[in-house]
Design an enzyme around this catalytic site. Structure first.
Site, PDB file in Angstrom:
ATOM      1  N   GLN A   1      -5.303  -1.295  -7.173  1.00 33.44           N
ATOM      2  CA  GLN A   1      -5.543  -0.268  -6.199  1.00 33.44           C
ATOM      3  C   GLN A   1      -5.982   1.257  -7.470  1.00 33.44           C
ATOM      4  O   GLN A   1      -5.183   1.342  -8.325  1.00 33.44           O
ATOM      5  CB  GLN A   1      -4.610   0.003  -5.278  1.00 33.44           C
ATOM      6  CG  GLN A   1      -4.802   1.527  -4.574  1.00 33.44           C
ATOM      7  CD  GLN A   1      -4.286   2.007  -3.343  1.00 33.44           C
ATOM      8  OE1 GLN A   1      -3.062   2.612  -3.829  1.00 33.44           O
ATOM      9  NE2 GLN A   1      -3.550   1.342  -1.745  1.00 33.44           N
TER      10      GLN A   1
ATOM     11  N   SER B   1      -6.373   5.325   0.007  1.00 26.56           N
ATOM     12  CA  SER B   1      -7.086   4.131  -0.827  1.00 26.56           C
ATOM     13  C   SER B   1      -8.338   3.521  -0.478  1.00 26.56           C
ATOM     14  O   SER B   1      -9.197   4.279   0.459  1.00 26.56           O
ATOM     15  CB  SER B   1      -6.217   3.065  -0.240  1.00 26.56           C
ATOM     16  OG  SER B   1      -4.758   3.284   0.171  1.00 26.56           O
TER      17      SER B   1
ATOM     18  N   ASP C   1       0.550  -0.525  -0.012  1.00 25.31           N
ATOM     19  CA  ASP C   1      -0.461  -0.044  -0.581  1.00 25.31           C
ATOM     20  C   ASP C   1       0.620   1.346   0.385  1.00 25.31           C
ATOM     21  O   ASP C   1       0.096   2.608   0.035  1.00 25.31           O
ATOM     22  CB  ASP C   1      -1.147   0.193   1.653  1.00 25.31           C
ATOM     23  CG  ASP C   1      -1.864   0.735   1.207  1.00 25.31           C
ATOM     24  OD1 ASP C   1      -2.412   1.806  -0.220  1.00 25.31           O
ATOM     25  OD2 ASP C   1      -1.979   1.873   2.246  1.00 25.31           O
TER      26      ASP C   1
END
Length: 298
Positions: free
Chosen positions: A289, A239, A215
């Site tokens: 993502q 996110s 991430d």
């Protein structure tokens, strides 16, 4: 409780990461994740993902291993509180197990995660992805050194604290990082990473650390074509959803190359993709993502 030492050793940093990703069982399929005592207010998305994966992992037969996770971030998590993880056992088939996890704080869900586990089997095999030809990590300066140099010119505050915070992951970026002086760049990046110390010989730990680390890079890659920085307060970023597919075995305490690109951004969202290679060129994970990248003031 996680420690708050002013100058932790690499071994202490890794031990703290292991403790952060560990969970406290509360009976049945309920687990509690520890909070980060030196957090910046909002829970890091990789932490919530890795802890949710750990909760799911604890309900699956030991011989089955994570092959994919899919997460949606619903609300910002707070570093002030632990996280509650409730696991739903959706499937235990002949080869696959599937789990749903809801992560909550103070009665409100902050993350939904689905994890799938597979009993290893022989089958068809190919790899079309080619590892880019980039300098080895030994030829690159640690990002931590560069962050410390930048931080010396900043007034005390949250940005300086973030840049100076010791990390259990050693990042070494192939391209120079634009911490506080962003300029327009192609939406592509390459970064080596590994833990700063050794990890136990336990496959689920290495997969949890990769999920945690995955991430870190994608939203910053999506912002590169726009020459804007989160650290300067020019962008609000978060996110929205995150997925990881595990293709093969690896060690997260040995160098891995994270190759990221962003083929699109628009409507206050940015989309990023990642490929993770071992030093010998094996593709061991793929990542995708989408996140919010909204200019401040909108």
């Amino acid at each position: 409780m996680l420690s708050q030492r002013p100058n932790p050793t690499p071994e202490e940093l890794v031990a703290d990461l292991m403790l952060l990703l560990d969970l406290e069982p509360r009976g049945g399929d309920l687990f509690i994740g520890r909070r980060h005592p030196e957090g910046m207010g909002r829970v890091f998305g990789g932490q919530a993902i890795a802890q949710a994966l750990g909760a799911a992992r604890r309900t699956v037969p030991a011989e089955r291993f994570t092959h994919s996770i899919h997460a949606y971030f619903l609300r910002p998590g707070s570093d002030e509180y632990p996280i509650e993880f409730r696991v739903k056992r959706d499937l235990d088939g002949r080869s696959f197990s599937n789990r749903r996890v809801v992560a909550s704080q103070r009665g409100e869900p902050i993350l939904n995660l689905t994890a799938s586990f597979h009993l290893p089997q022989e089958g068809l095999s190919h790899q079309d992805a080619q590892m880019p030809d980039v300098p080895p990590p030994e030829a690159l300066r640690p990002d931590a050194e560069i962050r410390h140099e930048v931080a010396q010119n900043l007034p005390d505050g949250p940005v300086k604290k973030l840049l100076l915070r010791p990390r259990a992951i050693d990042f070494r970026s192939v391209e120079p990082r634009d911490w506080l002086d962003p300029h327009v760049r192609e939406p592509r990046a390459h970064c080596w990473f590994k833990t700063v110390g050794p990890l136990p010989d336990y496959r689920p730990i290495h997969r949890a650390v990769l999920a945690y680390t995955s991430d870190f890079q994608l939203l910053s890659t999506a912002m590169q074509p726009h020459g804007l920085s989160m650290h300067l307060g020019q962008i609000k970023a978060a996110s929205i959803d995150h997925a990881v597919w595990f293709h093969g075995d690896f060690r997260a305490d040995d160098w891995l190359l994270y190759v990221t690109d962003s083929p699109w951004s628009g409507m206050s969202r940015g989309f990023g993709r990642g490929q993770i290679f071992t030093r010998d060129g094996r593709l061991v994970a793929s990542v995708a993502q989408e996140g919010m990248i909204r200019p401040t003031g909108r």
